[in-house]
Design an enzyme around this catalytic site. Structure first.
Site, PDB file in Angstrom:
ATOM      1  N   CYS A 195      -0.460   3.926  11.250  1.00 38.85           N
ATOM      2  CA  CYS A 195      -0.288   5.167  12.013  1.00 38.85           C
ATOM      3  C   CYS A 195      -1.485   5.302  12.951  1.00 38.85           C
ATOM      4  CB  CYS A 195      -0.133   6.376  11.100  1.00 38.85           C
ATOM      5  SG  CYS A 195      -1.398   6.503   9.862  1.00 38.85           S
TER       6      CYS A 195
ATOM      7  N   LYS B 166       8.140   6.036   1.814  1.00 39.68           N
ATOM      8  CA  LYS B 166       8.784   4.785   2.250  1.00 39.68           C
ATOM      9  C   LYS B 166       9.317   4.031   1.036  1.00 39.68           C
ATOM     10  CE  LYS B 166       5.668   4.181   6.194  1.00 39.68           C
ATOM     11  NZ  LYS B 166       4.630   5.125   5.753  1.00 39.68           N
TER      12      LYS B 166
ATOM     13  N   ASP C 172       2.081  -1.605   4.940  1.00 43.02           N
ATOM     14  CA  ASP C 172       1.745  -0.371   5.658  1.00 43.02           C
ATOM     15  C   ASP C 172       0.280  -0.078   5.353  1.00 43.02           C
ATOM     16  OD1 ASP C 172       2.439   2.020   7.111  1.00 43.02           O
ATOM     17  OD2 ASP C 172       2.312   3.082   5.212  1.00 43.02           O
TER      18      ASP C 172
ATOM     19  N   ASP D 144      -5.790  -4.043  -5.884  1.00 45.11           N
ATOM     20  CA  ASP D 144      -6.297  -4.142  -4.529  1.00 45.11           C
ATOM     21  C   ASP D 144      -5.296  -5.010  -3.760  1.00 45.11           C
ATOM     22  OD1 ASP D 144      -7.527  -4.989  -2.214  1.00 45.11           O
ATOM     23  OD2 ASP D 144      -9.474  -5.373  -3.126  1.00 45.11           O
TER      24      ASP D 144
ATOM     25  N   CYS E 113       0.890  -1.172   0.000  1.00 44.91           N
ATOM     26  CA  CYS E 113       0.000   0.000   0.000  1.00 44.91           C
ATOM     27  C   CYS E 113       0.923   1.216   0.000  1.00 44.91           C
ATOM     28  CB  CYS E 113      -0.895   0.008   1.231  1.00 44.91           C
ATOM     29  SG  CYS E 113      -1.754  -1.545   1.532  1.00 44.91           S
ATOM     30  N   ALA E 114       1.479   1.532  -1.150  1.00 43.31           N
ATOM     31  CA  ALA E 114       2.704   2.340  -1.190  1.00 43.31           C
ATOM     32  C   ALA E 114       2.495   3.848  -1.247  1.00 43.31           C
ATOM     33  CB  ALA E 114       3.563   1.902  -2.380  1.00 43.31           C
TER      34      ALA E 114
ATOM     35  N   PRO F  28       1.706   7.695  -0.423  1.00 43.43           N
ATOM     36  CA  PRO F  28       2.263   8.556  -1.464  1.00 43.43           C
ATOM     37  C   PRO F  28       3.695   8.249  -1.871  1.00 43.43           C
ATOM     38  CG  PRO F  28       2.245   9.707   0.622  1.00 43.43           C
ATOM     39  CD  PRO F  28       1.599   8.378   0.871  1.00 43.43           C
TER      40      PRO F  28
END
Length: 740
Positions: free
Chosen positions: A320, A188, A267, A240, A182-183, A185
């Site tokens: 987060c 990372k 993430d 997805d 889930c990269a 913006p």
């Protein structure tokens, strides 16, 4: 009334842009915006929930809440994969940080930026300056311009401190095959790419990064981030994550095999309550139901990750959010379902200096109405669709102890003045039990999955973890299937005998080991305008999975067509983006230049050859017209000069020479040479003593190629090196550019 209405509509729009639900969107871009003054930082339910859970050490809850209400400090990271990192660090410490310490604003001395104690090699820094303060003083304005410009050219990343943690815990090596699930913006992702390129002398590391995001538009944020790093080892895909397809590759023995990743960053989308210091509207929107809605999706994404992880590989799971329902509950579910195939790694010594709280083994659940449940048995039947057994701690005490959930890491904001964060490192010891038991389950099961199905139809609230056999084992999409989002041009690999190669090989005297089969273009028909390169292993992935994957972007541009070059022997000029990839293979068309030569080339529009120092002048005189490489090597006798090698693309004209370097990179190299380049505020021209050195750094004058290049091409923009810049930046945004 209309003015007020317009203002509130604008504010609403800004809200939507800056804080999408789920709290993932902006968490990487650390605290550089002013908050919304009209949002009251109070949420009684939030306080009651976290006080009751006891995640914050005794006596510290008031400090915790006070920190949550403070704006987040701005943090920057120097991208560590270029040998230029040390030069930038030197520039920051010896110029900007020293100047900042002498600045007073409203009678307050500015606090000197400090390195993050746990980030290696002093490559990450934090400061309490907000964007507003940065613009209040001319000295800080220059610092701000430096940050913006260096960010644009990929040398600095403005990234929240806690967001930097997961890539560090992955222990990346240059041969690793990495999936970022889930990269967007992409901060990372950028870190992962840097780690692959830790040895700058290797143009094509064996490893690669596949960066995925479910949102087509956000995939272009990833492309923008990745392009700054000019790596041939990154591919951006759009799937997805809970259903990301298994990929096939050619194995060393010539067979087809399944691609298993050495490292996975998971993430996941989360409720984002660790981002309250930055995404201020989370205060207003926070409720426990956010976590309950996301828990099932988080499990399915994590399961899909561990299924594709190689035995012996590491997956880092992070959110987060401080909420155990999104954190320990997901990890405990993974460990339980894995039946020993996964274990939590002890990462306590990996980041010395980082303060964190160990994961918890007890937690309970609260509904948005304030009702508490300690155990699944207490949950009434009418709640069973929203509340799942996996949300509670395991009841078997021995099983719970064996999980070692205390190895999870929770970062609390008041301990080191950061955002809130959760991270856990999983190591895979054996295949997942459902893959062992049902090896045939990989045969596609016909499931009518469509992204437009409702969450309930897809079982998002449920707890289906065997994603291979339930949600994801569907045949690859039909070629004619309508894809969402933008239509991308196809990627076409060139064959070794493509007629485009002989003139390029002879003009640049490419070495025999140049990997021609790694060159690709983006069109089947007509003349090839740009040539790109990917690494050997990414080529393997692309050739075997064109029907399985929706690729948004890959490859680094190495050559661009310049038809006028044909009369000099080659229709393709070198592209600055790809020069560090190509350079090891080029054996001619090279001019060795000095610091003074580079200053001339980067500040003058089209200098005569005679402007170069004698050595470079003689080399240039012997060379025919066309594309060239300008090569600088550190001079031991000049400690003030850059201590790292520099390669710039250029053009040798009839009587003149020029550099083909995008504007922000031009500024970057000039700064490394000790030439400060900044924009005067609009309406103010350069100061008198600067007029001589107000060089033609305006975009239109420096980017459109040599005077010897045809005007038609200039109009078509074929010689621009700044495709990634916004329109107003391309033309300099109407500002005067000054060098001092």
């Amino acid at each position: 009334v209309s003015k007020m209405g317009k203002r509130s509509r604008l504010r609403k729009k800004e809200h939507q842009n800056n804080s999408k639900p789920g709290g993932r969107d902006n968490r990487d871009n650390a605290g550089w915006g002013a908050g919304y003054a009209d949002i009251i930082k109070e949420n009684k339910l939030f306080e009651a929930y976290y006080q009751e859970l006891g995640l914050v050490p005794e006596g510290e809850f008031d400090q915790f809440m006070a920190a949550m209400r403070e704006p987040l400090p701005a943090t920057i990271r120097i991208t560590g994969y270029k040998s230029h990192a040390k030069e930038i660090l030197h520039c920051l410490k010896n110029k900007y940080f020293k100047e900042i310490q002498e600045v007073e604003i409203d009678g307050q001395k500015i606090e000197a930026p400090q390195p993050l104690s746990w980030y290696p090699d002093e490559l990450a820094w934090h400061t309490n300056m907000s964007r507003k303060i940065l613009r209040k003083s001319p000295l800080l304005e220059k610092f701000h311009q430096f940050l913006v410009s260096e960010t644009e050219s990929g040398n600095i990343s403005r990234q929240e401190a806690v967001s930097m943690i997961p890539p560090l815990l992955m222990k990346i090596e240059p041969h690793h095959k990495i999936l970022d699930m889930c990269a967007a913006p992409g901060s990372k992702t950028a870190q992962l790419i840097e780690m692959l390129h830790s040895d700058m002398d290797v143009p094509f590391p064996e490893g690669f990064v596949i960066a995925n995001d479910v949102d087509n538009k956000r995939c272009y944020l990833l492309v923008h981030q990745a392009k700054r790093l000019n790596s041939p080892c990154i591919m951006v895909v759009n799937h997805d994550a809970s259903c990301i397809p298994r990929l096939q590759i050619d194995t060393e023995d010539g067979q087809k095999g399944t691609l298993f990743y050495d490292r996975i960053l998971c993430d996941v989308p989360c409720s984002g309550d660790g981002t309250m210091r930055k995404n201020i509207d989370v205060w207003k929107k926070w409720t426990t139901s956010n976590s309950l809605h996301l828990h099932g999706l988080q499990i399915r994404i994590a399961v899909r990750g561990v299924e594709q992880l190689a035995v012996g590989g590491r997956m880092v799971y992070s959110t987060c959010s401080l909420n155990p329902i999104e954190d320990e509950a997901v990890i405990a579910t993974l460990l339980e379902k894995s039946e020993g195939a996964l274990e939590l790694a002890d990462a306590s010594v990996d980041l010395p200096g980082l303060k964190w709280m160990p994961g918890v083994t007890k937690w309970k659940l609260m509904t948005k109405e304030g009702q508490w449940y300690k155990d699944w048995s207490e949950v009434p039947v009418n709640r069973h669709t929203q509340i799942r057994p996996t949300m509670f701690p395991p009841t078997d005490t021995e099983k719970l102890a064996n999980m070692k959930l205390e190895r999870c890491m929770r970062i609390l904001p008041h301990h080191q003045n950061t955002g809130g964060f959760f991270v856990a490192v999983l190591v895979k010891k054996a295949p997942m039990p459902w893959n062992r038991r049902f090896p045939k389950r990989e045969v596609p099961v016909k499931v009518n999955y469509d992204p437009s199905f409702s969450k309930r139809e897809r079982g998002v609230g449920g707890n289906s973890v065997y994603s291979d056999s339930v949600l994801c084992s569907r045949p690859p999409p039909n070629k004619k299937m309508k894809r969402h989002g933008f239509k991308e041009d196809p990627f076409v690999f060139l064959t070794e005998d493509d007629p485009v190669f002989p003139p390029i090989e002879s003009f640049y005297d490419l070495s025999p080991d140049f990997p021609k089969i790694n060159v690709l273009t983006r069109t089947h028909e007509g003349k090839k305008r740009h040539l790109y390169m990917v690494s050997k292993e990414l080529r393997n992935v692309m050739l075997n999975n064109s029907e399985r994957m929706k690729v948004i972007n890959t490859g680094v541009k190495v050559w661009s067509r310049n038809s006028d070059g044909e009369e000099f022997g080659c229709a393709f000029r070198l592209a600055q983006e790809g020069i560090y990839t190509l350079f090891p293979y080029i054996r001619s068309r090279m001019i060795t230049v000095s610091v003074e030569d580079i200053k001339i080339l980067l500040t003058q529009e089209n200098p005569y050859l005679s402007k170069l120092e004698e050595d470079a002048h003689q080399q240039a005189k012997k060379m025919g017209m066309g594309s060239i490489v300008l090569k600088y090597r550190p001079d031991n006798s000049n400690p003030d000069g850059p201590q790292c090698p520099i390669e710039l693309c250029g053009w040798r004209g009839k009587t003149s020479i020029r550099a083909f370097v995008p504007r922000n990179e031009r500024f970057h190299y000039l700064r490394m040479l000790g030439v400060e380049v900044f924009r005067d505020k609009q309406g103010q021209g350069p100061r008198e003593e600067e007029k001589e050195v107000k060089e033609e750094v305006k975009e239109g004058e420096t980017e459109n190629g040599n005077k010897d290049v045809s005007p038609k091409q200039e109009l078509r923009g074929e010689n621009r090196g700044d495709e990634h810049l916004k329109g107003d930046e391309r033309e300099g945004g109407g500002e005067n550019l000054t060098s001092t």
